[in-house]
Design an enzyme around this catalytic site. Structure first.
Site, mmCIF file in Angstrom:
data_model
loop_
_atom_site.group_PDB
_atom_site.id
_atom_site.type_symbol
_atom_site.label_atom_id
_atom_site.label_comp_id
_atom_site.label_asym_id
_atom_site.label_seq_id
_atom_site.Cartn_x
_atom_site.Cartn_y
_atom_site.Cartn_z
ATOM 1 N N LYS A 40 0.840 -1.209 0.000
ATOM 2 C CA LYS A 40 0.000 0.000 0.000
ATOM 3 C C LYS A 40 0.872 1.255 0.000
ATOM 4 O O LYS A 40 2.073 1.169 0.302
ATOM 5 C CB LYS A 40 -0.912 -0.029 1.226
ATOM 6 N N TYR A 263 16.254 29.500 8.823
ATOM 7 C CA TYR A 263 15.110 30.236 9.371
ATOM 8 C C TYR A 263 15.119 30.226 10.893
ATOM 9 O O TYR A 263 15.439 29.210 11.517
ATOM 10 C CB TYR A 263 13.807 29.613 8.877
HETATM 11 C C1 PLP Z 1 -0.274 -1.838 6.818
HETATM 12 C C2 PLP Z 1 -0.764 -3.156 7.283
HETATM 13 C C3 PLP Z 1 0.133 -4.207 7.487
HETATM 14 C C4 PLP Z 1 1.637 -4.068 7.397
HETATM 15 O O1 PLP Z 1 2.119 -3.485 8.579
HETATM 16 P P1 PLP Z 1 3.705 -3.348 8.872
HETATM 17 O O2 PLP Z 1 3.747 -2.897 10.275
HETATM 18 O O3 PLP Z 1 4.228 -2.323 7.933
HETATM 19 O O4 PLP Z 1 4.292 -4.678 8.651
HETATM 20 C C5 PLP Z 1 -0.399 -5.449 7.803
HETATM 21 N N1 PLP Z 1 -1.732 -5.626 7.944
HETATM 22 C C6 PLP Z 1 -2.613 -4.613 7.770
HETATM 23 C C7 PLP Z 1 -4.070 -4.873 7.942
HETATM 24 C C8 PLP Z 1 -2.167 -3.343 7.453
HETATM 25 O O5 PLP Z 1 -3.042 -2.351 7.318
#
Ligand code: PLP
Length: 368
Positions: A40, A263
């Site tokens: 994702k 800044y």
């Molecule tokens: C994002 C997500 C993961 C992966 O999580 P990590 O901590 O990056 O390994 C796994 N399961 C679900 C349902 C998620 O939303």
């Protein structure tokens, strides 16, 4: 007239695909043959298509994405690995999910009934997983409601439940709670009738892969660890960072003592200082680390401190102890020499947010 040469990017992210494959192997070596690679948010900023095309040859069970836009990009890239939607869908997205045979997770009866309706209207059957809320509070059926929901959904002719999953809110923070979650999930699964129909049973994210054991799960869902970052300190796994965030020194100047830098003039030189200006800033997604946190970057084989506030397009570093430095020199902001976890910690955020915050201005350059 001669052609105009295209300049190299000011900042770029080197993405090491061999490291990605190494990390997947390391995860499998912990005893997890079946893997849903979580890709994702553009594969945590590493580039959805390139990461997915690489992993498509690795015999994965699923790609996990957040929404239909990402699922569509995977489909358009031609990947063959089945696509799983990690979160609830909007009503207007479900027709496309059914038509494209992506796997949704079911969070409510309303969602299940709508999918059933859409599938039957197309004369098809949707394969789906049921989500159980064992503590995340983001979606799914409460454990006590799961058996009746499963039975009701199994009675819908347009749906075929082939899996069940849950998620861990604090596997990296609260071992006792997470152990309880594993136990209650296992107990629930073992109580379900016709378990054989549930081919895919899943609970663990990256942190859940380390130090927890389930009697029932068949599949793990790593994200962060695939990209080479351990979710906890002292993790018993050898990972290689996939992303190296880089830029170059644009300007080098010698400033006298008493001169303000950046800044707010939060840093004032206390000695004759050789100041390098580097071509990256928060407009590229490098976080606005507070100067007192002493962020460092890696130049010519050593760490040097950043000076003053991070600006949108440039940051300043103290090169006084690196007399051989010159404009054009490469700088690592994080990666093999400066762990992204260190930068996240100093910026008061988490590595997931650093990765997904690297903006499109940063060119992704692939190797391996
Ligand atoms: C994002 C997500 C993961 C992966 O999580 P990590 O901590 O990056 O390994 C796994 N399961 C679900 C349902 C998620 O939303």
């Amino acid at each position: 007239m001669s052609a105009v040469p295209e300049s190299p990017p000011r900042s770029w992210a080197e993405i090491d695909l061999a490291a990605l494959r190494h990390n997947l192997k390391a995860i499998r070596n912990l005893g997890n043959q079946q893997v849903m690679a979580v890709v994702k948010a553009s594969a945590y900023g590493h580039g959805l298509e390139a990461i997915a095309k690489t992993l498509d040859h690795e015999d994965l069970t699923f790609f996990g994405v957040a929404n239909v836009g990402e699922a569509r990009r995977l489909a358009e890239a031609g990947v063959q690995t089945p696509i799983y939607l990690l979160g609830g869908t909007f009503p207007a997205e479900r027709e496309e999910v059914v038509a494209c045979q992506w796997l949704p997770c079911l969070n409510t009866m309303e969602e299940a009934e709508h999918f059933d309706h859409l599938a039957r209207a197309r004369g098809s059957v949707v394969e789906a997983h049921i989500t159980v809320d064992t503590g995340m509070g983001r979606g799914g059926f409460l454990p006590a409601d799961t058996l009746p929901a499963l039975l009701a959904i199994r009675a819908l002719p347009g749906l075929k439940v082939t899996g069940i999953g849950s998620h861990l809110p604090s596997a990296d923070e609260d071992t006792a709670f997470t152990m309880k979650q594993f136990k209650s999930f296992d107990t629930l699964i073992e109580s379900l009738p016709e378990r054989g129909e549930l081919t895919h049973i899943h609970l663990a994210n990256s942190a859940g892969l380390l130090g927890y054991k389930s009697r029932t799960t068949t599949l793990v869902r790593p994200g962060l660890m695939l990209y080479g970052v351990p979710p906890v300190a002292n993790a018993e796994i050898s990972l290689r960072p996939v992303m190296n965030l880089k830029s170059r020194i644009a300007v080098i100047r010698n400033l006298p003592p008493g001169h303000g830098i950046s800044y707010g003039r939060t840093f004032i030189t206390t000695r004759p200082t050789k100041v390098g200006t580097i071509g990256i800033g928060y407009g590229d997604g490098y976080p606005r680390v507070a100067p007192e946190k002493n962020a460092e970057v890696f130049v010519r084989g050593r760490r040097v401190p950043l000076l003053g506030r991070i600006t949108m397009d440039q940051v300043m570093a103290d090169l006084t102890d690196l007399p051989e430095c010159s404009p054009g020199d490469e700088v690592e902001l994080f990666g093999s020499n400066i762990p992204v976890v260190e930068v996240a910690h100093k910026a008061g955020t988490i590595p997931w947010a650093i990765f997904t915050g690297i903006t499109p201005r940063v060119e992704r350059v692939y190797s391996g």
